[in-house]
Design a protein around this motif. Sequence first.
Motif, mmCIF file in Angstrom:
data_model
loop_
_atom_site.group_PDB
_atom_site.id
_atom_site.type_symbol
_atom_site.label_atom_id
_atom_site.label_comp_id
_atom_site.label_asym_id
_atom_site.label_seq_id
_atom_site.Cartn_x
_atom_site.Cartn_y
_atom_site.Cartn_z
ATOM 1 N N GLN A 1 25.983 102.576 -31.915
ATOM 2 C CA GLN A 1 25.628 102.513 -33.333
ATOM 3 C C GLN A 1 24.688 101.341 -33.606
ATOM 4 O O GLN A 1 23.692 101.471 -34.338
ATOM 5 N N ASP B 1 21.201 102.150 -32.191
ATOM 6 C CA ASP B 1 20.459 103.079 -33.048
ATOM 7 C C ASP B 1 19.894 102.362 -34.271
ATOM 8 O O ASP B 1 18.759 102.620 -34.695
ATOM 9 N N ARG B 2 20.702 101.472 -34.836
ATOM 10 C CA ARG B 2 20.239 100.738 -36.020
ATOM 11 C C ARG B 2 19.050 99.842 -35.669
ATOM 12 O O ARG B 2 18.062 99.795 -36.411
ATOM 13 N N HIS C 1 16.979 100.269 -33.188
ATOM 14 C CA HIS C 1 15.845 101.135 -32.816
ATOM 15 C C HIS C 1 15.050 101.553 -34.053
ATOM 16 O O HIS C 1 13.821 101.689 -33.992
ATOM 17 N N ASN C 2 15.717 101.743 -35.172
ATOM 18 C CA ASN C 2 15.048 102.162 -36.404
ATOM 19 C C ASN C 2 14.509 100.990 -37.218
ATOM 20 O O ASN C 2 13.998 101.199 -38.324
ATOM 21 N N ASP D 1 25.074 108.718 -22.835
ATOM 22 C CA ASP D 1 24.504 108.311 -24.118
ATOM 23 C C ASP D 1 23.952 106.897 -24.075
ATOM 24 O O ASP D 1 23.050 106.555 -24.844
ATOM 25 N N ARG E 1 19.550 106.009 -24.240
ATOM 26 C CA ARG E 1 19.159 105.001 -25.234
ATOM 27 C C ARG E 1 18.450 103.826 -24.575
ATOM 28 O O ARG E 1 17.531 103.230 -25.159
ATOM 29 N N ARG F 1 15.042 104.968 -24.096
ATOM 30 C CA ARG F 1 14.356 104.925 -25.401
ATOM 31 C C ARG F 1 13.918 103.502 -25.738
ATOM 32 O O ARG F 1 12.834 103.284 -26.286
ATOM 33 N N GLU G 1 18.721 115.042 -24.717
ATOM 34 C CA GLU G 1 18.104 113.737 -24.940
ATOM 35 C C GLU G 1 17.472 113.190 -23.663
ATOM 36 O O GLU G 1 16.393 112.576 -23.715
#
Length: 404
Positions: free
Chosen positions: A177, A180-181, A183-184, A209, A213, A216, A254
Amino acid sequence: VPRLPVLVKGEDSAVYAPPLVHATQVNVLERLDIALRNISELRREVEELRNSLQHLAAEIVGEVRAHLEETQKVTRRRRFPFPRERSDSIGSSSIYFTASSGTANTDDGESEGGYTTANAESDYDRESEKESEEGEDEVSCETVRTARRDSLDLVNEDETRLILDSSLEEGLGQLLQQADRLHNGDEQQKREGFQLLLNNKLAYADQKDFIWRLARAHSDMCEITEDIDEKRSYTSDGKEEIEIALQKWDQSAECHQWYAILCGQLSEHESIQKRIQTGYVFKEHIDKAIELKPEDPKSYYLLGRWCYQVSHLGWLEKKTASALFEAPPTATVQDALQNFLRVEELSPGFSKAGRVYIAKCYRDLGNNSAAVLWMNLASELPVNTKEDAESDRELEEMRSVWED
């Protein structure tokens, strides 16, 4: 400087020798060439040293975390050598719960998922703590050691493994989580996310997962940096990570998606032949990602971009593809438009760049009214990524051309 001979008078005959200026220039050029090679080698060594330090830091963090966890387990075992029992004393209200099942737990020292709520100490707690603090009576110490061995023998290994797995999964969920935060976020947050994943690689390298990431994050670092060699380094490392992941999790959409993205980034500075060859690989993995996860708008966006680029290949690229491959890549603007519209269908306003591409497709197809409509729709979306910023500049150019 051409090697023109210069006449030099000798005692018996004339001898021709090259000019001194030419020899000096050659010497200087040779020294410059040596200096450039040394600088290049030094730069490569510094890059290797930096990568080694990053891996070393990650290993140290992992070892410290494992040591702390083991120390906490041993501390809890030493603190509670006997199985606890609830006291009927009025002054005691200690309650022990097992997080996984919610039932009463009789061996709190062995459960990492246990929660303790205590308003007062029971008679047993006070007595056991007193014994552990004194530790001078040999008979009591021997009793403690015997009881501790008995309690450890009664532990169910399967239950312990389940509790540890549950704890790791909870930690992984929070980590993903946070990744992801970041990354954005902005460039600084992307860097923090990349370092966060590197620091936890040893603990979660076998988690699907986590790995995609991490790949990414390598892609994010490639977009952030401006240095060509650093871009290659990030994309190469990320591509290696995701290649290993694909060997284990071939059915992960993914993994296929980010493998295609990293391949595309790696080929940006390659030859025409390499870019065309990578185009086939890109298309193959994006198609696989769509097959595995047909509701993901990002895969359709990437496929739309591939179709648009193929439809606008230059003459040289088309000839190279025809000469090297039996079946050159083919796609039309209409194919690209269908994929971009599919993105809007799955996730309206998915990206500013996607709507700009829709406007460009309609413009190329001669539908000017639809192109203007999607230009206005693209203007309503904020600029969130570097790609959005580039699309915003294209949008302004399209508007200026339209007005002229």
